[in-house]
Design a protein around this motif. Sequence first.
Motif, PDB file in Angstrom:
ATOM      1  N   TYR A 249       0.811  -1.174  -0.010  1.00 39.92           N
ATOM      2  CA  TYR A 249       0.108  -0.056   0.113  1.00 39.92           C
ATOM      3  C   TYR A 249       0.975   1.265   0.051  1.00 39.92           C
ATOM      4  CZ  TYR A 249      -3.490  -3.398   1.462  1.00 39.92           C
ATOM      5  OH  TYR A 249      -4.741  -4.195   1.377  1.00 39.92           O
ATOM      6  N   TYR A 250       0.546   1.957  -0.978  1.00 36.92           N
ATOM      7  CA  TYR A 250       1.521   3.375  -1.138  1.00 36.92           C
ATOM      8  C   TYR A 250       0.365   4.728  -0.850  1.00 36.92           C
ATOM      9  CZ  TYR A 250       5.208   0.785  -3.364  1.00 36.92           C
ATOM     10  OH  TYR A 250       6.270  -0.337  -3.744  1.00 36.92           O
ATOM     11  N   ARG A 251       0.946   5.362   0.015  1.00 35.23           N
ATOM     12  CA  ARG A 251       0.180   6.528   0.250  1.00 35.23           C
ATOM     13  C   ARG A 251       0.541   7.789  -0.550  1.00 35.23           C
ATOM     14  NH1 ARG A 251       0.146  10.907   5.181  1.00 35.23           N
ATOM     15  NH2 ARG A 251      -1.687  11.794   4.643  1.00 35.23           N
ATOM     16  N   ALA A 252      -0.472   8.422  -1.078  1.00 33.96           N
ATOM     17  CA  ALA A 252      -0.251   9.827  -2.012  1.00 33.96           C
ATOM     18  C   ALA A 252      -0.756  10.766  -1.010  1.00 33.96           C
ATOM     19  CB  ALA A 252      -0.813   9.614  -3.307  1.00 33.96           C
ATOM     20  N   LYS A 253       0.186  11.629  -0.631  1.00 32.63           N
ATOM     21  CA  LYS A 253      -0.232  12.747   0.387  1.00 32.63           C
ATOM     22  C   LYS A 253      -0.899  13.818  -0.436  1.00 32.63           C
ATOM     23  CE  LYS A 253       3.915  13.408   2.247  1.00 32.63           C
ATOM     24  NZ  LYS A 253       5.150  13.691   3.092  1.00 32.63           N
ATOM     25  N   LYS A 254      -0.483  13.965  -1.447  1.00 31.74           N
ATOM     26  CA  LYS A 254      -1.190  14.957  -2.439  1.00 31.74           C
ATOM     27  C   LYS A 254      -2.345  14.304  -3.244  1.00 31.74           C
ATOM     28  CE  LYS A 254       1.072  18.626  -1.391  1.00 31.74           C
ATOM     29  NZ  LYS A 254       0.395  20.150  -0.620  1.00 31.74           N
ATOM     30  N   GLY A 255      -2.016  13.295  -4.121  1.00 33.12           N
ATOM     31  CA  GLY A 255      -2.827  12.942  -4.995  1.00 33.12           C
ATOM     32  C   GLY A 255      -2.343  11.751  -5.858  1.00 33.12           C
ATOM     33  N   VAL A 256      -2.912  11.136  -6.912  1.00 31.44           N
ATOM     34  CA  VAL A 256      -2.660  10.181  -7.779  1.00 31.44           C
ATOM     35  C   VAL A 256      -2.803  10.677  -9.152  1.00 31.44           C
ATOM     36  CG1 VAL A 256      -3.177   7.895  -8.445  1.00 31.44           C
ATOM     37  CG2 VAL A 256      -3.035   8.357  -6.110  1.00 31.44           C
TER      38      VAL A 256
END
Length: 536
Positions: A249-256
């Motif tokens: 699982y990879y988190r995108a703090k701003k967005g994808v």
Amino acid sequence: MTREINTERRDFLKKSAVAGVIATGGLAFGLGGGPKEAEARPVPEKWDEEFDVIVVGSGFAGLAAAISAKESGAEKVVILEKMPVSGGNSTINGGLLAVVNSQLQLKEGVKDSVELYMNDLLKAGRGLNHVDLIKIVAMKGQDLPEWCSERGVEWNPKLEHLGGHSVARTYLTTVSSGSGIVRPLTKYYQEQLGGILKTGVKLVGVIRDEAETEEAPGKILGVEVQDGYKFNYKSTDGDLNNTSGTKKYYRAKKGVVIATGGFSQDPFFRGAQDPNLAKPTNQLDSTNQPGATAETIEELLKLGAVPVHLSWIQSGPWASPNEKGFGVGSSYQIAAGFRFGIMIDKTTGKRFMNELADRRTRALAMFKVIGDPSKPNYPFTVADSQEGVLAAQTLDKCLERDVVLKFETLDAIAEHFNVPVEPFKQQIKEYNDAVNAKTDEQFGKPIDKVMKPIEKAPFYVMEGVPKVHHTMGGVMINTEGKVIEGSTQKPIPGLYAAGEVVGGPHGASRLGSCAIPDCLVFGRICGSNVVKEKEK
């Protein structure tokens, strides 16, 4: 109250999508995998890694988005690519970039305008193009040659004039391939900007915060992936779902940013849109790399993204039946065969179309001539030894591989292909007269000042067949690159898309050399805008 109703509508659309029956504007489509409930992917208790921006896909759009995100201030940006090597279709693309009011147009005295560019796109797209998007491409694409050059891309010093364009406006890389853009941009992204690129990482799902707050309703939080994914892997226990790799699982703090391309190599999904294209790829060839499949579009539809133009699938008219995929013949045919030559029906010895019409028009005409696929009558282009033909960058490779054949006389061509010789010679004469008169009364092919009569031996001949090339359909975005949700008719917070995964810019049929500007323009837009997203 409004938010509660919209939440119910979104849940209904998700379930309907996975069941395979959404209709938008009268267009029904199916999703593979059989009926199953579409539920929100749970937010993991722990993220394996965090990034400011996650870009999925490493072609033109993905690279432009990642570069723009880094240059706009994002510290940690990652590109995820499911295949073992990066670049996707963009690497084997023809390397053609159509822009308006460019420096080369000024140098060559070509008069162009945003309006003419848009009209050409609309004509090829049968008026189905989303005008707000193509206007952005036309206006913001003008600096693309210089933007690319500043990051290592090298262009030929002369413009190309492709079919469907009113004037010459197309740049071509010095290697006649999209690799001439992908490789330098990848190098710049990694070495100059310190960007991260991971191959063998397949997107499984997009993770969305289901908490309904007015500040950030349903924001995209990150992605679930298969890290260590092996394309076409089949385990010993018959795992057809290909679960190779490790779930992460990879988190995108701003967005994808989604830039995964189209589905030309997905016989099931493309066949669901157009039954004529349901044949396996070994029966109906495609110019695309094998990873051009539909699973990411399916995931976006599960999220509630609006589908656009999924049934409009383009076949490229310039490919060769004597090689697999895009090959070397396609570049020759685009640069030389169609522009400086004519296409002949072997059974009649005559032309049957405007060789510089848009792709859909030419492909349909060719399929009609080819007839029964089990006994195909492949038409051929014939061109002579004028400068434009000899300058085709893949000509030598075409000759080496017998994709293009060389003949000393027209009689030899007729004999080799069993073409009625007198009608064939008469056709050549009629076309030569049209070139000298600068008007093609027969099919309306635009004759420009660099074209010459077909009369100087040796002559070059290439058989042609359309191949599945570009899927116009995808998800809906706005002019900021944000993916639009059907239930709310608003952007999904933190979710962007660019390139062939998007539907709308090209309408019913893409105009040649307009994919790269579309990818680069909206990739840059997505990259700069995603950085502005608030963290959650």
